[in-house]
Design an enzyme around this catalytic site. Sequence first.
Site, short mmCIF file in Angstrom:
data_model
loop_
_atom_site.label_atom_id
_atom_site.label_comp_id
_atom_site.label_asym_id
_atom_site.label_seq_id
_atom_site.Cartn_x
_atom_site.Cartn_y
_atom_site.Cartn_z
N ASP A 1 0.85 -1.20 0.00
CA ASP A 1 0.00 0.00 0.00
C ASP A 1 0.88 1.24 0.00
O ASP A 1 1.98 1.23 0.55
CB ASP A 1 -0.98 -0.01 1.18
CG ASP A 1 -0.28 -0.03 2.53
OD1 ASP A 1 0.02 1.05 3.08
OD2 ASP A 1 -0.05 -1.14 3.06
N GLU B 1 -7.19 4.77 12.63
CA GLU B 1 -6.05 4.50 13.50
C GLU B 1 -5.72 5.72 14.33
O GLU B 1 -6.55 6.61 14.49
CB GLU B 1 -4.85 4.08 12.66
CG GLU B 1 -4.49 5.09 11.57
CD GLU B 1 -3.20 4.76 10.86
OE1 GLU B 1 -2.16 4.79 11.55
OE2 GLU B 1 -3.24 4.49 9.63
#
Length: 225
Positions: free
Chosen positions: A25, A116
């Site tokens: 990613d 997150e």
Amino acid sequence: MVLLSTLAALALHFTLSTAQVQGFDVSNYQGNVDMAGAYGAGARFVIIKATEGDTFVDPYFSANYDAATGAGLIRGGYHFGRPDGGSGASQAQFFVSNGGGWSGDGITLPGTLDIEYGPTDTCYGLDVASMVAWITDFVNMYQSLTGRWPMIYTTNDWWTTCTGNDASFSANCPLFLASYSTAPGVMPGGWPFQTIWQYDSAYAYGGDSDSFNGDEAGLAKLATG
């Protein structure tokens, strides 16, 4: 959350497996990525940052997405969620409008909500109930707009701290687990296993190293719906 599926149904697509598929990613921090080189080195999927909050569009998303398509990679977008700036529903709409949508073409992964640690506060100043409500609004709006539930990227520590280890998303949303170790470790939130595991932050072609929990046929199913 409106629960439209069961873990048994999801297992048709996401199963605990000894097979693994390499992926990675990236975001704007990596600039333009050599997607063809990554494919040649064995990667078969990439997840690319598209948006953050309700104002930021990654300036490299389109170029990297097109390059990934040309290289033969299965690809998808991710949204860095900011519960401190805009509702979950509005951010899901922004994500879909700026590259995070889905189509059942066999090469597009469902979008990912990256939820997150906040830049100044771990849980963005929200209590557990408010955080769960924010995530619920995001995933429900994404499903309404695209017909797919998004993947959720998180860590065991963050999910436990900020959602109280809420298990209401595990029936619908595939888990994209960040755990920098030799094994995925403890699953958060009632997920029996991870669909994608981010296992380190240093992929050879930029960004983070990821592993799909299954074979290439399973990866194709994830992209097909």
